[in-house]
Design a protein around this motif. Structure first.
Motif, mmCIF file in Angstrom:
data_model
loop_
_atom_site.group_PDB
_atom_site.id
_atom_site.type_symbol
_atom_site.label_atom_id
_atom_site.label_comp_id
_atom_site.label_asym_id
_atom_site.label_seq_id
_atom_site.Cartn_x
_atom_site.Cartn_y
_atom_site.Cartn_z
ATOM 1 N N GLY A 13 2.323 13.725 -10.280
ATOM 2 C CA GLY A 13 3.222 14.850 -10.504
ATOM 3 C C GLY A 13 3.746 14.901 -11.920
ATOM 4 N N GLU A 14 3.940 13.755 -12.537
ATOM 5 C CA GLU A 14 4.461 13.674 -13.894
ATOM 6 C C GLU A 14 3.422 14.111 -14.929
ATOM 7 O OE1 GLU A 14 5.895 10.009 -15.560
ATOM 8 O OE2 GLU A 14 7.814 10.281 -14.590
ATOM 9 N N SER A 15 2.151 13.891 -14.650
ATOM 10 C CA SER A 15 1.107 14.181 -15.627
ATOM 11 C C SER A 15 0.793 15.674 -15.715
ATOM 12 C CB SER A 15 -0.155 13.402 -15.324
ATOM 13 O OG SER A 15 -0.693 13.810 -14.089
ATOM 14 N N LYS A 16 1.240 16.476 -14.776
ATOM 15 C CA LYS A 16 0.958 17.923 -14.792
ATOM 16 C C LYS A 16 1.804 18.652 -15.797
ATOM 17 C CE LYS A 16 -0.703 18.294 -10.122
ATOM 18 N NZ LYS A 16 -0.534 18.875 -8.834
ATOM 19 N N ILE A 48 1.548 9.276 -6.216
ATOM 20 C CA ILE A 48 2.046 10.648 -6.077
ATOM 21 C C ILE A 48 3.027 10.961 -7.198
ATOM 22 C CG2 ILE A 48 3.458 12.165 -4.630
ATOM 23 C CD1 ILE A 48 2.172 10.699 -2.195
ATOM 24 N N TYR A 49 3.912 10.039 -7.503
ATOM 25 C CA TYR A 49 4.917 10.241 -8.548
ATOM 26 C C TYR A 49 4.256 10.440 -9.912
ATOM 27 C CZ TYR A 49 8.679 9.231 -11.831
ATOM 28 O OH TYR A 49 9.563 9.290 -12.881
ATOM 29 N N ASN A 108 0.830 -1.200 0.000
ATOM 30 C CA ASN A 108 0.000 0.000 0.000
ATOM 31 C C ASN A 108 0.872 1.262 0.000
ATOM 32 O OD1 ASN A 108 -2.364 1.446 0.007
ATOM 33 N ND2 ASN A 108 -2.726 1.252 2.204
ATOM 34 N N GLU A 109 1.932 1.273 0.787
ATOM 35 C CA GLU A 109 2.845 2.420 0.812
ATOM 36 C C GLU A 109 3.507 2.622 -0.547
ATOM 37 O OE1 GLU A 109 3.470 4.788 3.151
ATOM 38 O OE2 GLU A 109 1.738 3.881 4.141
ATOM 39 N N ILE A 110 3.900 1.539 -1.180
ATOM 40 C CA ILE A 110 4.528 1.624 -2.510
ATOM 41 C C ILE A 110 3.528 2.206 -3.516
ATOM 42 C CG2 ILE A 110 5.418 0.255 -4.440
ATOM 43 C CD1 ILE A 110 6.613 -1.649 -2.285
ATOM 44 N N LEU A 111 2.292 1.743 -3.467
ATOM 45 C CA LEU A 111 1.272 2.238 -4.391
ATOM 46 C C LEU A 111 0.970 3.720 -4.153
ATOM 47 C CD1 LEU A 111 -1.158 -0.809 -4.499
ATOM 48 C CD2 LEU A 111 0.342 -0.001 -6.333
ATOM 49 N N LYS A 112 0.961 4.156 -2.897
ATOM 50 C CA LYS A 112 0.745 5.574 -2.598
ATOM 51 C C LYS A 112 1.859 6.426 -3.206
ATOM 52 C CE LYS A 112 -1.703 5.173 1.817
ATOM 53 N NZ LYS A 112 -1.582 5.407 3.273
#
Length: 97
Positions: free
Chosen positions: A94-97, A90-91, A82-86
């Motif tokens: 941020g890339e899609s903006k 987030i990564y 779950n932490e990895i997926l979070k």
């Protein structure tokens, strides 16, 4: 030589086996043979039930404690995933903006 698979016996089965042995109507070896268990099982179960009667605390069945341990391991693994997926979400957000 292949080993016989491990068999788990219910509490009711164990109590009935110990009760039959305690009655003394048949030899313990004959009772064990009829039930398909070892004579040592009768002795172990009798000691276990006597200990429970003295302390008033019953032991949880081994299956329950094994299931609990397995669930704890699975829970820890799922928390990590779950932490990895979070972090991935987030990564990529941020890339899609």
């Amino acid at each position: 030589m292949q080993r016989k698979p491990y068999t788990r016996y219910s509490r009711e089965f164990k109590l009935e086996a110990v009760r039959q042995a305690a009655l003394g109507e048949k030899p313990k070896a004959q009772i064990a043979r009829a039930l398909g268990i070892r004579v040592g099982h009768l002795r172990e179960w009798r000691i276990q039930f006597e200990e429970e009667a003295r302390t008033g605390v019953t032991q949880p069945p081994p299956v329950a404690s094994q299931d609990l341990e397995q669930m704890r391991r699975e829970n820890a693994k799922l928390r990590i995933e779950n932490e990895i997926l979070k972090k991935a979400a987030i990564y990529f957000a941020g890339e899609s903006k």
